[in-house]
Write a protein that holds these residues in place. Structure first.
Motif, mmCIF file in Angstrom:
data_model
loop_
_atom_site.group_PDB
_atom_site.id
_atom_site.type_symbol
_atom_site.label_atom_id
_atom_site.label_comp_id
_atom_site.label_asym_id
_atom_site.label_seq_id
_atom_site.Cartn_x
_atom_site.Cartn_y
_atom_site.Cartn_z
ATOM 1 N N GLY A 1 -70.684 17.649 -103.158
ATOM 2 C CA GLY A 1 -69.660 17.584 -102.125
ATOM 3 C C GLY A 1 -69.523 18.859 -101.328
ATOM 4 N N LEU B 1 -70.465 16.595 -108.893
ATOM 5 C CA LEU B 1 -69.657 16.168 -107.752
ATOM 6 C C LEU B 1 -69.226 17.375 -106.912
ATOM 7 C CD1 LEU B 1 -67.442 13.494 -109.543
ATOM 8 C CD2 LEU B 1 -69.194 13.045 -107.821
ATOM 9 N N CYS C 1 -60.696 9.795 -105.669
ATOM 10 C CA CYS C 1 -61.761 8.863 -106.054
ATOM 11 C C CYS C 1 -61.341 7.413 -105.854
ATOM 12 C CB CYS C 1 -62.144 9.081 -107.521
ATOM 13 S SG CYS C 1 -63.387 7.920 -108.146
ATOM 14 N N VAL D 1 -64.592 10.814 -103.401
ATOM 15 C CA VAL D 1 -65.678 10.291 -104.226
ATOM 16 C C VAL D 1 -65.577 8.769 -104.248
ATOM 17 C CG1 VAL D 1 -66.699 10.226 -106.538
ATOM 18 C CG2 VAL D 1 -65.669 12.355 -105.671
ATOM 19 N N TYR E 1 -59.889 16.583 -104.797
ATOM 20 C CA TYR E 1 -60.796 15.434 -104.807
ATOM 21 C C TYR E 1 -59.982 14.160 -105.029
ATOM 22 C CZ TYR E 1 -64.937 18.402 -104.996
ATOM 23 O OH TYR E 1 -65.925 19.298 -104.683
ATOM 24 N N THR F 1 -66.291 8.396 -97.245
ATOM 25 C CA THR F 1 -66.892 8.959 -98.458
ATOM 26 C C THR F 1 -67.519 10.332 -98.228
ATOM 27 O OG1 THR F 1 -67.365 6.709 -99.209
ATOM 28 C CG2 THR F 1 -68.523 8.496 -100.322
#
Length: 482
Positions: free
Chosen positions: A452, A448, A342, A287, A340, A385
């Motif tokens: 994703g 998200l 970020c 992210v 995930y 990304t």
């Protein structure tokens, strides 16, 4: 203000090649789309002379793209266009009208200040065509005075995206009254009528204007607004496609409006490339969170809601907006866990993450979050990304689409609510139209996870990318025709 190096004197015109003059403001979102165009023009044999305020990062990017950088005034190292004529507002002005007055005054006051020099300089250079940002009537003045072709470059999806801000006709008329004495003075000094009475002179459009997107992304004008009918009568708008290019210089931070932070915070600027590559190799989603320069700099401590068109409550500062989204993001990343990772671009405000500070000036961040002051956005989007959490400023939106990255949109102001509606309706991601009330940790985690993981978002983004490509080449052809 910090001194900036001035460009070396350039030779006068080489009449064997077209000479393009570009005029712009020192705003990242307005200049970044132009650098790929400069590269294309230079590759086609044109000379490009780029008139810019003295902000070194932006000037260097223009030079790196192949342009000769020009000043709005010779030997002036601290000119801030947006401050010209605004130092002494009328004593009786209502505080609510001050922003309206300032916005009406500075474009014309700075044109009066710089007009004689920029006209003489463009005549010396043998400029063939003028391209200018519609916030800068300087380019319009030069073209009208020297009687050469001109066009404005619209780096947002057209005035239709500003419909909410243009909805108060009485305020538009008041702005026209404020502009009139300055417009009269310009006509007296230069013999040029800039039509300052037009309601749409919030932007100084030309009869021909190029929009840096595809036709499907242009925001339509409303049917019943006087200002919209004015545009239909006086102007044409031609979408040319996106100008984003991974090969072009890209400014990630620059001083804005003369602002100097007294105690800038730095989290570093480099991409953690090794860590990001390792995360991708493990199949993790990355992210990227970046909320734009408006909230992170110009409006950090002042009302962002007034420019929002209703999606942010009045009185909401850039800091309040950013920290609300960041708090929810950190909570979401805790919920999403190790699958995930970020990268959070937090800017350089000294109090950016003060909601996390303890007595040792440390930050209690989830293990799957890394903070940077700024990162090279195009590189980050193109190589690492999976999902872009964005304010969906128009450049950020198009950079994401061109990189094939779906979005979670948290719009702030100006054209961003319209861009967020486009994200939702076109299937490019998920939008939170009223971030201060709708963004929460669980809601953001859900968005998200969906963006994703669902291939439909990626397919829609890939289709948009195909429609957007080729803008620099197409716009170059248009300018060469002029």
């Amino acid at each position: 203000m910090a001194a900036c190096s001035l460009p070396m004197p350039m030779p006068l015109a080489d009449m064997s090649s077209p000479t393009v003059a570009i005029f712009n403001v020192a705003m990242i979102g307005h200049v970044n789309p132009t650098f790929a165009l400069v590269q294309e023009l230079v590759q086609r044999g044109c000379r490009v002379h780029y008139f810019l305020p003295p902000v070194e990062a932006i000037r260097q990017a223009a030079k790196d793209s192949g342009a000769f950088v020009e000043s709005y005034q010779p030997d002036v190292q601290d000119l801030v266009l947006e401050q010209c004529g605004t130092q002494e507002p009328p004593a009786e002005i209502d505080p609510e009208e001050l922003a309206l007055w300032t916005r009406a005054v500075w474009p014309l006051a700075s044109t009066l200040l710089c007009g004689d020099y920029i006209c003489r300089r463009c005549e010396e250079l043998g400029v063939s065509v003028v391209l200018y940002d519609p916030m800068t009537p300087h380019g319009l003045l030069v073209a009208e005075k020297l009687k050469i072709p001109k066009a404005s470059l619209v780096t947002y999806p057209g005035m239709g995206s500003l419909s909410e801000l243009m909805s108060h006709t009485e305020r538009l008329q008041r702005a026209a009254e404020i502009r009139k004495p300055l417009g009269d003075e310009i006509q007296k000094v230069f013999g040029v009528d800039l039509q300052v009475e037009l309601l749409t002179r919030r932007q100084y459009y030309a009869p021909m204007n190029f929009i840096t997107t595809c036709e499907d992304l242009v925001a339509p004008l409303p049917e019943d607004a006087p200002w919209a009918e004015e545009l239909r009568t006086h102007c044409s708008f031609i979408p040319v496609g996106c100008l984003v290019s991974a090969r072009a210089p890209h400014v990630i931070t620059a001083r804005s409006n003369g602002q100097v932070l007294s105690r800038a915070k730095s989290f570093g600027h480099g991409l953690p490339a090794a860590e990001l590559s390792a995360q991708l190799a493990q199949g993790h989603k990355i992210v990227f969170a970046a909320l734009g320069t408006m909230a992170l700099s110009d409006r950090w401590a002042i009302d962002l809601g007034r420019a929002s068109g209703g999606n942010l409550p009045l009185g909401t500062t850039g800091k309040q907006y950013c920290q609300h989204v960041w708090k929810a993001l950190l909570e979401a990343m805790e919920e999403l866990g190790e699958d995930y990772y970020c990268v959070l671009s937090a800017g350089k405000q000294p109090d950016a993450l003060d909601f996390l500070e303890d007595d040792d000036d440390d930050y209690a961040l989830p293990q799957n979050v890394i903070v940077r002051t700024f990162v090279p956005q195009v590189e980050m989007l193109n190589h690492y990304t999976s999902v872009f959490l964005s304010h969906v400023g128009f450049n950020s939106l198009q950079e994401s689409l061109m990189a094939g990255v779906p979005l979670v949109a948290v719009p702030q102001a100006v054209d961003q609510p319209a861009n967020a509606r486009k994200v939702e309706s076109c299937g490019w991601g998920v939008s939170f139209f009223h971030p201060m009330s709708s963004v929460s940790g669980p809601a953001l985690a859900s968005a998200l996870r969906a963006v994703g993981g669902q291939q439909g978002f990626h397919a829609a983004v890939a289709e948009a990318k195909a429609d957007l490509q080729g803008g620099a080449e197409r716009l170059t052809e248009k300018l060469l025709e002029l």
